[in-house]
Design a protein around this motif. Structure first.
Motif, PDB file in Angstrom:
ATOM      1  N   TRP A 198       7.625  -1.324  -0.142  1.00 46.55           N
ATOM      2  CA  TRP A 198       7.362  -0.705   1.155  1.00 46.55           C
ATOM      3  C   TRP A 198       6.668  -1.695   2.068  1.00 46.55           C
ATOM      4  CZ3 TRP A 198       4.479   4.497  -0.156  1.00 46.55           C
ATOM      5  CH2 TRP A 198       5.369   5.393  -0.769  1.00 46.55           C
ATOM      6  N   LEU A 244       4.279  -1.260   5.313  1.00 46.71           N
ATOM      7  CA  LEU A 244       3.530  -0.251   6.056  1.00 46.71           C
ATOM      8  C   LEU A 244       3.389  -0.658   7.525  1.00 46.71           C
ATOM      9  CD1 LEU A 244       0.711   0.689   3.540  1.00 46.71           C
ATOM     10  CD2 LEU A 244       2.884   1.833   3.936  1.00 46.71           C
ATOM     11  N   TYR A 268      -1.015   3.677   1.388  1.00 45.44           N
ATOM     12  CA  TYR A 268       0.145   3.926   0.525  1.00 45.44           C
ATOM     13  C   TYR A 268      -0.166   5.008  -0.505  1.00 45.44           C
ATOM     14  CZ  TYR A 268      -2.500   0.411  -2.045  1.00 45.44           C
ATOM     15  OH  TYR A 268      -3.510  -0.299  -2.643  1.00 45.44           O
ATOM     16  N   LYS A 277       0.759  -1.333  -8.455  1.00 39.58           N
ATOM     17  CA  LYS A 277       0.957  -1.886  -7.117  1.00 39.58           C
ATOM     18  C   LYS A 277       0.765  -3.387  -7.168  1.00 39.58           C
ATOM     19  CE  LYS A 277      -2.505  -2.264  -4.780  1.00 39.58           C
ATOM     20  NZ  LYS A 277      -3.047  -3.591  -4.700  1.00 39.58           N
TER      21      LYS A 277
END
Length: 158
Positions: A64, A66, A73, A113
């Motif tokens: 992703w 942002l 997130y 992550k």
């Protein structure tokens, strides 16, 4: 309880792995429509760009980007997981802490992550995501897995 440190970088690019609690489950691909609806609903409410994504039977990999002024997130993943889980009954034998948080026991609480550092790292992460169904023996070629952004990624990025 352990405290986990998260690097919140507004406008950052992140690689995620989000897993179901039951590693043998096929819930994500068996109910792909519910997952897609939850994902798109959250994406409309809290925008982010999906660079690459692959849904496997029991986990999701995604990259992703942002918005420049946003780093949350965790909120997005929590909402996706909550919206998807709302369609299923609570798991049996939930811990007291999960019951207090009204969790259904479908997802692992935490997720992995990785901050994408540069274009080389981005390409490495995208390749990993798109090859994952082959790695797990779900198909013979990345182009054959239906629940992947591979074709869009090749068309738009490469």
């Amino acid at each position: 309880m352990a405290r986990y440190r998260r690097n919140f970088i507004a406008g950052g690019t992140f690689f995620f792995t989000v897993k179901l609690a039951d590693s043998k489950s096929r819930l994500l691909v068996e109910h792909i429509g519910l997952l897609q609806a939850a994902y798109m609903d959250v994406q409309k409410q809290y925008p982010f760009e999906t660079v690459a994504v692959c849904v496997l039977p029991n986990h999701i990999h995604a990259i992703w980007m942002l918005p420049p002024d946003d780093a949350d997130y965790s909120l997005r993943w929590r909402l996706i997981k909550t919206k998807f889980s709302a369609h299923f009954p609570h798991a049996e034998n939930l811990s007291a802490s999960k019951q207090r948080r009204n969790e259904r026991g479908i997802w692992q609480q935490r997720f992995y992550k990785h901050i994408v550092r540069d274009e080389t790292d981005l390409q490495r992460c995208a390749d990993y995501i798109h090859f994952n169904p082959v790695k797990h023996g779900l198909c013979d070629n990345v182009r054959d897995w239906a629940f992947s952004s591979f074709h869009r990624y090749v068309r738009d990025v490469l």
